[in-house]
Design a protein around this motif. Sequence first.
Motif, PDB file in Angstrom:
ATOM      1  N   TYR A  81      48.033  49.850  46.215  1.00  0.00           N
ATOM      2  CA  TYR A  81      47.056  49.471  47.251  1.00  0.00           C
ATOM      3  C   TYR A  81      47.156  47.989  47.619  1.00  0.00           C
ATOM      4  O   TYR A  81      46.774  47.589  48.718  1.00  0.00           O
ATOM      5  N   TYR A  82      47.687  47.193  46.682  1.00  0.00           N
ATOM      6  CA  TYR A  82      47.748  45.740  46.880  1.00  0.00           C
ATOM      7  C   TYR A  82      48.981  45.325  47.681  1.00  0.00           C
ATOM      8  O   TYR A  82      49.006  44.263  48.298  1.00  0.00           O
ATOM      9  N   LEU A 108      40.761  32.993  39.473  1.00  0.00           N
ATOM     10  CA  LEU A 108      41.574  34.152  39.058  1.00  0.00           C
ATOM     11  C   LEU A 108      42.026  34.879  40.312  1.00  0.00           C
ATOM     12  O   LEU A 108      41.245  35.059  41.251  1.00  0.00           O
ATOM     13  N   ASP A 109      43.290  35.257  40.347  1.00  0.00           N
ATOM     14  CA  ASP A 109      43.803  36.034  41.474  1.00  0.00           C
ATOM     15  C   ASP A 109      45.035  36.788  40.995  1.00  0.00           C
ATOM     16  O   ASP A 109      45.675  36.397  40.016  1.00  0.00           O
ATOM     17  N   LEU A 110      45.376  37.835  41.726  1.00  0.00           N
ATOM     18  CA  LEU A 110      46.572  38.601  41.370  1.00  0.00           C
ATOM     19  C   LEU A 110      47.833  37.993  41.971  1.00  0.00           C
ATOM     20  O   LEU A 110      48.943  38.284  41.536  1.00  0.00           O
ATOM     21  N   SER A 111      47.674  37.131  42.961  1.00  0.00           N
ATOM     22  CA  SER A 111      48.834  36.558  43.652  1.00  0.00           C
ATOM     23  C   SER A 111      49.239  35.227  43.028  1.00  0.00           C
ATOM     24  O   SER A 111      48.441  34.282  42.998  1.00  0.00           O
ATOM     25  N   ARG A 144      31.354  31.267  53.407  1.00  0.00           N
ATOM     26  CA  ARG A 144      31.589  31.427  51.962  1.00  0.00           C
ATOM     27  C   ARG A 144      30.482  30.743  51.158  1.00  0.00           C
ATOM     28  O   ARG A 144      30.051  31.220  50.119  1.00  0.00           O
ATOM     29  N   TRP A 153      50.313  39.252  50.288  1.00  0.00           N
ATOM     30  CA  TRP A 153      49.778  38.242  49.356  1.00  0.00           C
ATOM     31  C   TRP A 153      50.905  37.593  48.547  1.00  0.00           C
ATOM     32  O   TRP A 153      50.651  36.937  47.552  1.00  0.00           O
ATOM     33  N   ALA A 179      39.349  36.490  42.486  1.00  0.00           N
ATOM     34  CA  ALA A 179      40.069  36.621  43.759  1.00  0.00           C
ATOM     35  C   ALA A 179      39.917  35.332  44.564  1.00  0.00           C
ATOM     36  O   ALA A 179      39.486  35.344  45.719  1.00  0.00           O
ATOM     37  N   CYS A 180      40.303  34.236  43.919  1.00  0.00           N
ATOM     38  CA  CYS A 180      40.077  32.904  44.511  1.00  0.00           C
ATOM     39  C   CYS A 180      40.983  32.636  45.708  1.00  0.00           C
ATOM     40  O   CYS A 180      40.778  31.681  46.448  1.00  0.00           O
ATOM     41  N   GLY A 181      42.014  33.476  45.915  1.00  0.00           N
ATOM     42  CA  GLY A 181      42.898  33.275  47.063  1.00  0.00           C
ATOM     43  C   GLY A 181      43.521  31.894  47.027  1.00  0.00           C
ATOM     44  O   GLY A 181      43.932  31.396  45.965  1.00  0.00           O
ATOM     45  N   LEU A 212      39.238  46.387  48.494  1.00  0.00           N
ATOM     46  CA  LEU A 212      39.513  47.256  47.337  1.00  0.00           C
ATOM     47  C   LEU A 212      39.323  48.726  47.720  1.00  0.00           C
ATOM     48  O   LEU A 212      38.360  49.065  48.418  1.00  0.00           O
ATOM     49  N   HIS A 236      45.577  42.455  57.063  1.00  0.00           N
ATOM     50  CA  HIS A 236      45.464  41.635  58.302  1.00  0.00           C
ATOM     51  C   HIS A 236      46.796  41.602  59.068  1.00  0.00           C
ATOM     52  O   HIS A 236      46.969  40.734  59.904  1.00  0.00           O
ATOM     53  N   LEU A 279      44.483  41.062  37.164  1.00  0.00           N
ATOM     54  CA  LEU A 279      43.787  42.056  37.978  1.00  0.00           C
ATOM     55  C   LEU A 279      42.282  41.897  37.805  1.00  0.00           C
ATOM     56  O   LEU A 279      41.797  41.762  36.667  1.00  0.00           O
ATOM     57  N   ALA A 280      41.559  41.989  38.904  1.00  0.00           N
ATOM     58  CA  ALA A 280      40.099  41.913  38.809  1.00  0.00           C
ATOM     59  C   ALA A 280      39.542  43.108  38.046  1.00  0.00           C
ATOM     60  O   ALA A 280      38.461  43.043  37.462  1.00  0.00           O
TER      61      ALA A 280
END
Length: 347
Positions: free
Chosen positions: A131-132, A215-218, A168, A143, A193-195, A260, A137, A237-238
């Motif tokens: 899914y990631y 924390l982020d997955l990217s 934000r 990502w 998911a701080c991007g 998500l 967009h 992962l969150a």
Amino acid sequence: MESQVRPRRAFRADAAAAVAGAGAKAAFWTAAGSAVRKIARTEDAPVKLTSDAPPPPKGYLRRVWIEAFEKDAADVAAGLYPLAEKFDGDPAAVWRRTRDLLTDAHEVQRRRVEGAATEARAESTSAYPTYYRQNFHYQSGGWFTQQSARRYEAQVEALFAGATGPMRRRALSLLARAWRDRDQRSLKLVDIACGSGAFLADLKAAFPRAAVMGLDLSSTYLAEARARSGASGVQALAEKLPFADASLDGLTCVYLFHELPPKIRPLVAAEMARVLKPGGVLALADAIQADRAPELARPLAAFPAFFHEPYFESYQATDLVALFAGVGLTLKGRDDAFLTQALLFEK
Ligand SMILES: C[S@@+](CC[C@H](N)C(=O)[O-])C[C@H]1O[C@@H](n2cnc3c(N)ncnc32)[C@H](O)[C@@H]1O
């Protein structure tokens, strides 16, 4: 307990700078946004509307957009948080940013017209959840690339006409009120998911003595976040947070839940509840839902197809208060601004 809040008068200059800076930013990103929209022609990628709701009343969007800036400036003036965000008006920087944004907007539009939302699979490995591995967009690189991480903030600012920071910071506003009299030195806060770290920078500025982490997955977005905020970051992962049970005082999470899949949302909520200490808080900001702003029902229905947001429709139908109540988090406050809602939960 020692209060970490600066005296109100110390924020008056910040508040004046906030108004001037926000004005310059808003003008710039409004212009950049209309240039992007000229490229992102809806005629070339028509969206099948799933809503028969009327368009927003005349002047509605402008009114709520201005309100977002007003709420932000009022919170700065009230001493809740300083304004960390600066508008870099250096002509060379402005030119670089704009040229990159507009050049890439043609690529985004190509993907939109072709419906090509999985090119990012070629840029990532199957170690990431399926899914990631999409071009959310329709953005170039998904990502996964450094260019995507560097460009992201300009893309959202152009989309939201310079109001991304104020939107934000509704989550920061709720958190800063909750922690007004707390000694920051004992607080541990993680932005999930701080991007690319714009909100993380706000958190660092608001709570300079707390332990603040992203924390982020990217990995590429995390690198950008570290550079932008000076905070440390962890790749994870969150839905599998690398923190011990009841070990954190606060969590923030901005614009993750609408991206998500429905099955993952409860897993992330449960993980958040697990790592918070009793009395710990989660400040969440995400896309506004049509039941909070019925005036926006029509654009909210059109948004996911035009911007490839595959899980947005199910997010719109999600009862966030019930989702978090189900894992033991109680709603303590909420606030809306422009296209965003913020909610504060306590364990
Ligand atoms: C829309 S961006 C929001 C980023 C940032 N919070 C902001 O306000 O700009 C979503 C972010 O969530 C991250 N993300 C998505 N799914 C994730 C997951 N399962 N675990 C950790 N991070 C995830 C993406 O890498 C991306 O940085």
